[in-house]
Motif scaffolding. Structure first.
Motif, PDB file in Angstrom:
ATOM      1  N   GLU A 180      -5.446   2.078  -6.882  1.00  0.00           N
ATOM      2  CA  GLU A 180      -4.844   1.221  -5.875  1.00  0.00           C
ATOM      3  C   GLU A 180      -5.798   0.087  -5.483  1.00  0.00           C
ATOM      4  O   GLU A 180      -5.412  -1.062  -5.374  1.00  0.00           O
TER       5      GLU A 180
ATOM      6  N   GLN B 264      -6.492   6.143   4.937  1.00  0.00           N
ATOM      7  CA  GLN B 264      -7.333   5.135   4.319  1.00  0.00           C
ATOM      8  C   GLN B 264      -6.502   3.907   3.919  1.00  0.00           C
ATOM      9  O   GLN B 264      -6.953   2.775   4.044  1.00  0.00           O
ATOM     10  N   ARG B 265      -5.267   4.140   3.477  1.00  0.00           N
ATOM     11  CA  ARG B 265      -4.399   3.004   3.146  1.00  0.00           C
ATOM     12  C   ARG B 265      -4.098   2.171   4.391  1.00  0.00           C
ATOM     13  O   ARG B 265      -4.066   0.940   4.337  1.00  0.00           O
TER      14      ARG B 265
ATOM     15  N   GLU C  21      -3.542   8.650   3.222  1.00  0.00           N
ATOM     16  CA  GLU C  21      -2.638   7.760   3.969  1.00  0.00           C
ATOM     17  C   GLU C  21      -3.406   6.975   5.024  1.00  0.00           C
ATOM     18  O   GLU C  21      -3.208   5.776   5.197  1.00  0.00           O
TER      19      GLU C  21
ATOM     20  N   LEU D  48       0.805  -1.221   0.000  1.00  0.00           N
ATOM     21  CA  LEU D  48       0.000   0.000   0.000  1.00  0.00           C
ATOM     22  C   LEU D  48       0.838   1.272   0.000  1.00  0.00           C
ATOM     23  O   LEU D  48       0.307   2.376   0.066  1.00  0.00           O
TER      24      LEU D  48
ATOM     25  N   LEU E 156      -6.226   6.413  -5.292  1.00  0.00           N
ATOM     26  CA  LEU E 156      -6.599   5.318  -4.406  1.00  0.00           C
ATOM     27  C   LEU E 156      -7.534   4.331  -5.112  1.00  0.00           C
ATOM     28  O   LEU E 156      -7.522   3.134  -4.840  1.00  0.00           O
TER      29      LEU E 156
END
Lengths: 347, 273
Positions: free
Chosen positions: A172, A137-138, A135, A118, A169
């Motif tokens: 991601e 949320q990761r 950050e 991540l 994201l």
């Protein structure tokens, strides 16, 4: 696989009415609906926060309706992250392994693996309060994934982020899903998000599932006025974009649509049916997009009619009944469609 | 035509209303400060030191510390779970429970003391405890119980407000991560409630140190037996031992000021009232 049977729950302001749905293994499933549709309750019932008044929930054939949260093997990520503020990023990610018999070495390896995946390795010793939204949320996603859940539940995970972080994201999420193949249920009220991430989606309203299907299919064939209105756009195409001097030309099956949004490569194009002008003869105007085609179909949806026009690709145009009568429009009539480059939304 | 307003060099006058209300604030502050100074300045530092070191005051300090710490721990152990339940769950009779748990706050401590005395001194429940060797009437243990009863609402209210301020979703997430409800509470909610717990403990402890009325009724005022700092102050005042009385008063003032500082620092978002 998640199987939900005749689920009902009344929490007063929020409720579910007889919801049944099946979500396949490794699916990226989007749950779309307006505020108050019951999306979050559905997610929280799958997680085990609430017990349903009626109905059952199965994960991979196991009846989990009345199991406590910790025995469900389900990961939960909320919009506000819910990171434990008294623990570091590392402490948050490894939190779930405290209750397992994993050795310190294994835990370390796993935490590092997820942090790398991540892109948050450099943040491990920081506290959540010092991180940006993206950050945080990761970290929340890593914390859920370390349990290797059978199902990952995401409650509007991107809503609180700025648009740039959001799109990063989103990519991601797609990548993580392709690596882990975990079944994901992702709640959102953004159609773009549903379309870009979901392999299947359900539209919810007032505690009920209104339509389930592939996003493009739900989009092209809304089964109700609610879905059509909620999704808003009626024209959605896939194309290749080339940007020149601030103007973007998008090639969609041979026709070239002009947009003011700078974008390159594969894109989705959407144009609201209300933004398209209909005329019998081509008109001279500042609008950059003019296409000619024949009316294929006219659908009465109340005060506004939706007409389908084939200009090489099928367009949906919204006009009033009055306009239809004044222009003597009917099936087979050839008309011109005009719309501005700023009305062409690319994503 | 626009009238040009000349630039004013005079500072804007403070409004009369502001000045008047501010005066009240200043007068009250002076009143409080002068009172504190009166007590501290009533004796010489040498006499103060001699009194503080006297065996009687030393005993009172020790007894006050032991009883107040014991009653604070008791308040934490019993009020924290109760506060959690009333912050998190909905059930029938919740309002009634909330109201009753606040009663000791409104009750005059003397009345609370009389109630405790009757409960432990005259009922068969009290007699049974007494026979089992747990005697609260006219004993130092009685002081602990009195302090506990009177200060319970403070701990309870601060903790309830603290727990209400913590989103239950933190616990849900902790539970999806393999924790039981109790583990989620220990590992997430309680650490997040730390400031509230510190603030609640400080105020409960400080009030325990100062507790007089209820303790007087239940434990009595026996010199060198149930003589806490406030009891000592009362006893010495009544027999004219002014130096000893001032010494205890000074100690009590110091404790109040320090605990007020800690309370202000940690109470933050929780509300007592």
């Amino acid at each position: 696989m998640i199987k939900i049977e005749n689920l009902s729950k009344d929490l007063g302001e929020f409720f579910l009415k007889d919801v049944s749905i099946e979500i396949n293994e490794s699916e990226y499933f989007m749950l779309l609906g307006p505020t108050g549709a019951g999306k979050t309750i559905l997610l929280e019932i799958i997680a085990g926060v609430y017990r349903p008044d009626k109905g059952r929930v199965f994960i991979n054939g196991r009846d989990i309706t009345f199991l406590p949260l910790r025995e469900r093997n389900v990961g939960m990520v909320y919009q506000d992250y819910m990171l434990f503020p008294h623990l570091t990023v590392e402490g948050n990610i490894r939190f779930g392994l405290r209750s397992t018999k994993a050795s310190e070495k294994d835990i370390k390896t796993k935490v590092n693996e997820l942090a790398n995946m991540l892109g948050i390795s450099h943040l491990q010793h920081r506290y959540p309060g010092t991180l940006s939204g993206g950050e945080q949320q990761r970290v929340a996603i890593a914390r859920a994934l370390i349990m290797e859940p059978e199902v990952l539940l995401l409650d509007e995970p991107l809503s609180a982020l700025d648009s740039e972080t959001k799109s990063r994201l989103r990519e991601e999420m797609r990548r993580i899903h392709s690596i882990t193949r975990t079944t994901v249920v992702h709640v959102t009220h953004s159609f773009d998000e549903a379309f870009l991430l979901g392999s299947q989606m359900a539209v919810m309203n007032q505690g009920e599932i209104i339509q389930v299907g592939e996003p493009s299919e739900v989009f092209r064939k809304p089964n109700s006025k609610f879905v059509a209105n909620f999704l808003g756009v009626g024209n959605l195409f896939r194309g290749r974009a080339v940007s020149e001097n601030g103007i973007t030309y998008v090639d969609v099956d041979g026709i070239s649509i002009i947009s003011s949004t700078p974008k390159h490569g594969q894109v989705y194009v959407s144009i609201r049916p209300e933004d398209i002008l209909v005329s019998l003869k081509p008109i001279e105007s500042s609008a950059r997009n003019v296409f000619q085609g024949k009316i294929q179909d006219i659908v009465d949806t109340g005060s506004v009619l939706r007409i389908k026009v084939d200009v090489g690709v099928p367009f949906i145009v919204a006009i009033t009944k009055r306009s239809l009568d004044d222009l003597y429009l009917k099936e087979g009539v050839s008309i011109n469609l005009t719309f501005k480059a700023t009305a062409v939304h690319l994503f | 035509m626009n009238r040009v307003i000349p630039p004013t060099t005079k500072r804007q006058k403070t409004s009369k209303f502001k000045a008047t209300t501010l005066c009240f604030g200043i007068v009250l502050t002076i009143f409080i400060v002068s009172l504190l100074i009166c007590v501290i300045a009533h004796t010489t530092p040498q006499a103060l030191l001699a009194s503080v070191l006297s065996s009687e005051i030393q005993f009172a300090i020790r007894l006050s510390l032991v009883t107040s710490i014991a009653s604070t721990v008791l308040c934490i152990v019993l009020a924290v779970p109760a506060a959690y339940a009333l912050a998190r769950y909905n059930f029938r009779g919740k309002n009634l429970l909330n109201t009753i748990l606040d009663v000791p706050l409104a009750l005059p401590p003397l009345v609370a003391g009389v109630g405790l005395l009757i409960l432990f001194g005259t009922t068969s429940f009290g007699n049974a405890l007494s026979e089992a060797g747990i005697d609260f009437v006219f004993t130092p243990q009685g002081i602990i119980v009195a302090q506990f009863f009177v200060n319970l609402p403070f701990m309870f209210r601060i903790m309830r407000s603290t727990f209400q301020g913590i989103n239950p979703r933190y616990e849900y997430v902790a539970q999806t991560l393999g924790n039981t409800e109790a583990q989620a509470f220990w590992r997430v909610t309680l650490p997040m409630a730390r400031n509230g717990l510190v603030a609640g403990s400080v105020i409960t402890w400080a009030r325990g140190i100062g507790e007089f009325g209820a303790a007087l009724m239940l434990a009595g005022a026996t010199r060198l037996k149930t003589e806490t700092l406030p009891i000592s102050l009362y006893l010495n005042m009544s027999i004219g031992e002014l130096n000893l009385a001032i010494a205890t008063a000074t100690i009590l003032i110091a404790i109040s000021l320090v605990s007020l500082f800690f309370f202000e620092r940690y109470s933050g978002s929780s509300h007592v009232f």
